[in-house]
Design a protein around this motif. Structure first.
Motif: not given
Lengths: 194, 194
Positions: B111, B114-115, B121
């Protein structure tokens, strides 16, 4: 469109300006009961977000039997995704079961939105991820459970769908024959015999 | 790790600096044949990218029967995704079928990656999207095709898997009983009888 904003904000906060931008990508469409949104063989221009109404997506095999891939109620997304993403002819049909209002998003619009706004890329990733894990569950259920177990599990997982969709379609979704459905659910048999 | 870079670049270009950053999120692990990567009931700490080797992910029902959800060869991703994303106990088992090297990515790392990097992402969204459409195809196949059709379709779609995985596991993946497999594939029966 306020509900679409709420739906997006279940995953990520979004400012007024951002939402004003997001909404420009969507086109509203009214759909009547029994009207097809997608027909097998068509080019699939859009993914649809269901503001209200009910749809089913189904495949018709060579013998003319219908097999249901998805039911879609308000706040869900629907398309023939293979045909949509790969821009091939539809393999599925999508038909309206209750008068509906939908918002259409073309592939170009969807990809531009995801590219322009990282948070929308995140939103779409989260939506497809939850769809992916739900499908894994469905595959395991199809492989490992008998028809009665699948029917009972579906009822406990999706009570809202069971209330609004005729049992014969739920049986098609679960790969259960009409004869087996009659054994599981004698009330269905009684109605069918009348 | 050069293959991981190639794998990412099938979806999105990535600079040297970016890849240097991406690689810090992964931990390498060697796995021996028959070793479990995930066991039912365990907490699922990681998603795995398979650098080389073969795995199968399977569910064991109450009667002790195995049902296969996924085969994973090099360049694929594997986990018990429901347990991984929702941080619940595993429902699946993942076992090594050919000595392997994998790269582990925790949920927190995934996460954050992706952030931090919009393109990652995007990469993860594209991967899960193609997994989603492949699963839709599998569900339609399970609902609408008979065992022989499913077996033949699998062989034409995944010749690489058929070459490396014993037929009895392919039958489990397709929801085909041993008796039916023997009828479809008499060579299997002959070997089984010896």
């Amino acid at each position: 469109m306020e509900n679409l904003r709420k739906h997006i904000e279940e995953i990520t906060p979004i400012s007024d300006d951002e939402f004003e931008y997001v909404r420009t990508f969507f086109t509203k469409k009214r759909v009547r009961k029994h009207q097809f949104l997608i027909q097998a063989g068509d080019r699939v221009a859009c993914e649809y977000w269901i503001a209200n109404g009910v749809f089913r997506a189904f495949y018709v095999d060579d013998g003319g039997r219908e097999h249901i891939l998805q039911f879609a109620l308000e706040n869900s997304w629907l398309s023939d995704y293979h045909a949509f993403f790969y821009q091939t002819g539809a393999n599925m049909n999508v038909v309206c079961m209750e008068e509906a209002e939908v918002f259409c998003l073309t592939l170009l619009a969807r990809e531009k939105l995801a590219s322009d706004l990282h948070k929308m890329e995140h939103f779409f990733r989260m939506k497809v991820t939850s769809g992916y894990t739900a499908q894994q569950h469905r595959i395991i259920s199809l492989l490992s459970r008998n028809p009665r177990e699948r029917y009972e599990e579906f009822g406990s997982l999706f009570p809202d769908i069971v209330k609004r969709i005729p049992k014969k379609y739920i049986a098609e979704y679960l790969g259960i024959s009409r004869e087996t459905l009659s054994r599981i659910h004698p009330a269905h048999r009684r109605r069918s015999l009348n």
